[in-house]
Write a protein that holds these residues in place. Structure first.
Motif, PDB file in Angstrom:
ATOM      1  N   ASN A 264      12.597   2.253   1.303  1.00 12.50           N
ATOM      2  CA  ASN A 264      12.832   3.421   0.452  1.00 12.50           C
ATOM      3  C   ASN A 264      11.566   4.266   0.270  1.00 12.50           C
ATOM      4  O   ASN A 264      11.353   4.888  -0.761  1.00 12.50           O
ATOM      5  N   HIS A 265      10.766   4.299   1.298  1.00  9.43           N
ATOM      6  CA  HIS A 265       9.538   5.111   1.303  1.00  9.43           C
ATOM      7  C   HIS A 265       9.813   6.560   0.902  1.00  9.43           C
ATOM      8  O   HIS A 265       9.051   7.187   0.178  1.00  9.43           O
ATOM      9  N   TRP A 266      10.945   7.086   1.395  1.00 10.44           N
ATOM     10  CA  TRP A 266      11.306   8.484   1.101  1.00 10.44           C
ATOM     11  C   TRP A 266      11.513   8.709  -0.390  1.00 10.44           C
ATOM     12  O   TRP A 266      11.558   9.835  -0.857  1.00 10.44           O
ATOM     13  N   PHE A 267      11.684   7.627  -1.159  1.00 12.30           N
ATOM     14  CA  PHE A 267      12.036   7.709  -2.577  1.00 12.30           C
ATOM     15  C   PHE A 267      10.818   7.966  -3.465  1.00 12.30           C
ATOM     16  O   PHE A 267      10.855   7.768  -4.658  1.00 12.30           O
ATOM     17  N   MET A 268       9.705   8.356  -2.860  1.00  9.62           N
ATOM     18  CA  MET A 268       8.470   8.472  -3.643  1.00  9.62           C
ATOM     19  C   MET A 268       7.852   9.872  -3.595  1.00  9.62           C
ATOM     20  O   MET A 268       6.680  10.027  -3.286  1.00  9.62           O
ATOM     21  N   PRO A 269       8.649  10.914  -3.922  1.00 10.44           N
ATOM     22  CA  PRO A 269       8.024  12.234  -4.003  1.00 10.44           C
ATOM     23  C   PRO A 269       7.124  12.325  -5.238  1.00 10.44           C
ATOM     24  O   PRO A 269       7.243  11.516  -6.161  1.00 10.44           O
TER      25      PRO A 269
ATOM     26  N   GLN B  72       4.056  13.638  -1.665  1.00 10.51           N
ATOM     27  CA  GLN B  72       4.868  12.461  -1.361  1.00 10.51           C
ATOM     28  C   GLN B  72       3.944  11.285  -1.116  1.00 10.51           C
ATOM     29  O   GLN B  72       2.791  11.476  -0.730  1.00 10.51           O
ATOM     30  N   CYS B  73       4.484  10.079  -1.282  1.00  6.58           N
ATOM     31  CA  CYS B  73       3.780   8.923  -0.760  1.00  6.58           C
ATOM     32  C   CYS B  73       3.747   9.110   0.752  1.00  6.58           C
ATOM     33  O   CYS B  73       4.769   9.323   1.367  1.00  6.58           O
ATOM     34  N   ASN B  74       2.550   9.108   1.341  1.00  8.44           N
ATOM     35  CA  ASN B  74       2.513   9.301   2.793  1.00  8.44           C
ATOM     36  C   ASN B  74       2.000   8.060   3.519  1.00  8.44           C
ATOM     37  O   ASN B  74       1.378   8.142   4.556  1.00  8.44           O
ATOM     38  N   GLN B  75       2.264   6.914   2.906  1.00 10.32           N
ATOM     39  CA  GLN B  75       2.006   5.654   3.585  1.00 10.32           C
ATOM     40  C   GLN B  75       3.364   4.983   3.751  1.00 10.32           C
ATOM     41  O   GLN B  75       4.062   4.776   2.752  1.00 10.32           O
ATOM     42  N   ILE B  76       3.755   4.682   4.986  1.00  8.08           N
ATOM     43  CA  ILE B  76       5.064   4.064   5.193  1.00  8.08           C
ATOM     44  C   ILE B  76       5.068   2.733   4.447  1.00  8.08           C
ATOM     45  O   ILE B  76       4.372   1.787   4.799  1.00  8.08           O
ATOM     46  N   CYS B  77       5.869   2.665   3.341  1.00 10.12           N
ATOM     47  CA  CYS B  77       5.704   1.556   2.407  1.00 10.12           C
ATOM     48  C   CYS B  77       6.968   0.729   2.265  1.00 10.12           C
ATOM     49  O   CYS B  77       7.094  -0.074   1.353  1.00 10.12           O
ATOM     50  N   GLY B  78       7.916   0.920   3.177  1.00 12.26           N
ATOM     51  CA  GLY B  78       9.133   0.124   3.097  1.00 12.26           C
ATOM     52  C   GLY B  78      10.371   0.985   3.231  1.00 12.26           C
ATOM     53  O   GLY B  78      10.288   2.192   3.435  1.00 12.26           O
TER      54      GLY B  78
ATOM     55  N   ILE C 281       0.847  -1.197   0.000  1.00 14.99           N
ATOM     56  CA  ILE C 281       0.000   0.000   0.000  1.00 14.99           C
ATOM     57  C   ILE C 281       0.884   1.249   0.000  1.00 14.99           C
ATOM     58  O   ILE C 281       1.761   1.401   0.842  1.00 14.99           O
ATOM     59  N   HIS C 282       0.671   2.108  -0.981  1.00 13.10           N
ATOM     60  CA  HIS C 282       1.284   3.429  -1.014  1.00 13.10           C
ATOM     61  C   HIS C 282       0.153   4.441  -0.919  1.00 13.10           C
ATOM     62  O   HIS C 282      -1.016   4.067  -0.808  1.00 13.10           O
ATOM     63  N   SER C 283       0.518   5.716  -0.974  1.00  9.23           N
ATOM     64  CA  SER C 283      -0.527   6.729  -0.902  1.00  9.23           C
ATOM     65  C   SER C 283      -0.154   7.928  -1.745  1.00  9.23           C
ATOM     66  O   SER C 283       0.936   8.491  -1.595  1.00  9.23           O
TER      67      SER C 283
HETATM   68 CU   LIG Z   1       5.033   4.402  -1.017  1.00  7.65          CU
END
Ligand SMILES: [Cu+2]
Length: 294
Positions: free
Chosen positions: A240-245, A232-238, A197-199
């Protein structure tokens, strides 16, 4: 819709004027990004965020009124019924009028909050007569976008590495291939997840939707002014979560059409679309370039 919510909010307009900021001249490209010392919501780039800001202002002033009321009540009681002035304590344990009042008044306050709240939820839910559709897929760890109405080209979107940032780009927010949309168009966004799950979250456009594997969710966006809207993706997704602007560029319709034509051609050649032609010219400088680059 905005008008209806503003009507309910009453004071919403003031908040909006303050929030959308003195720096944003009418018609100039706007920047939807965090700012240093920002205290309120991000500036609004479209009608959904306008509605959210109005509703936020309504709830804010209700909270202020309740806080002041309770504070005054406490001060009054502490003063009036202190032992010195009131040596014999009251033995009252029930008071029908008071009990009805302190039940009914909060219920009324909740109703006042609930009505615009539900209105907002349904307003955000889906576009009425959307002009186009964009498919958004969250992947570990990048975004994958598709334009089914414009030749079904697709591309991936990764953040610009810190060492490669150009003037005006923001660390951990600027991307190599932004999502490009036409100004003023209502855009249906269909989200799904490839792995976890991402957001999809862009505050200044008032959108936040989960991307869930095996499911398709719908929402919509509309930017009423040209500009760059970051999220940003604001669902903690793993890891490299920070890698999803997320970078959304709202451009005039002609420029959007030119960009989609270019993107189709490049897609056929196996190339990413890149930013729209006037991207660098239209790039509004963030208020804090030095800070953003740090
Ligand atoms: Cu994500």
């Amino acid at each position: 819709m905005t008008a209806r919510l503003s009507g309910a909010a009453g004071l919403g307009l003031l908040g909006l004027v303050l929030a959308s900021g003195a720096a944003l001249a009418q018609g100039a490209p706007m920047l939807g990004a965090p700012q240093e010392w920002g205290m309120g919501l991000q500036a609004s780039g479209g009608p959904i965020k306008d509605a959210i800001s109005s509703f936020n202002t309504l709830v804010f002033w209700i909270i202020v009124a309740i806080t002041i009321f309770v504070f005054i009540l406490l001060v009054y009681v502490v003063w009036k019924y202190r032992a010195e002035a009131h040596p014999t304590p009251s033995r009252t344990s029930h008071n029908t009028v008071l009990e009805i009042a302190w039940t009914v008044v909060p219920v009324l306050i909740l109703v006042v909050i609930a009505i615009p709240s539900f209105r907002l939820i349904y307003y955000q839910d889906r576009a009425v007569d959307a002009d186009m559709t964009i498919n958004v897929q969250g992947r570990q760890w990048y975004w994958h976008y598709a334009y089914p109405d414009h030749g079904a080209f697709t591309f991936d979107s990764y953040p610009v590495q810190t060492a490669e940032l150009q003037a005006g780009q923001i660390r951990n927010l600027s991307v190599d291939n932004p999502l490009v949309i036409p100004v003023g168009a209502s855009i249906r966004i269909l989200t799904t997840g490839q792995d976890v799950i991402h957001s999809f979250f862009v505050p200044s456009l008032g959108v936040q939707k989960y991307t869930i594997p095996g499911r398709t969710l719908e929402t919509w966006i509309r930017a009423d002014r040209p500009g760059v809207y970051y999220g940003q993706c604001n669902q903690i997704c793993g890891v490299n979560h920070w890698f999803m602007p997320i970078e959304v560029r709202a451009v005039p319709r002609e420029e959007f059409e030119a960009w989609t034509a270019q993107a189709r051609t490049r897609f056929a050649e196996g190339l990413p679309p890149g930013p729209p032609p006037s991207a660098l010219a239209a790039q509004p400088a963030p208020l804090n370039v030095a800070e953003a680059r740090r």
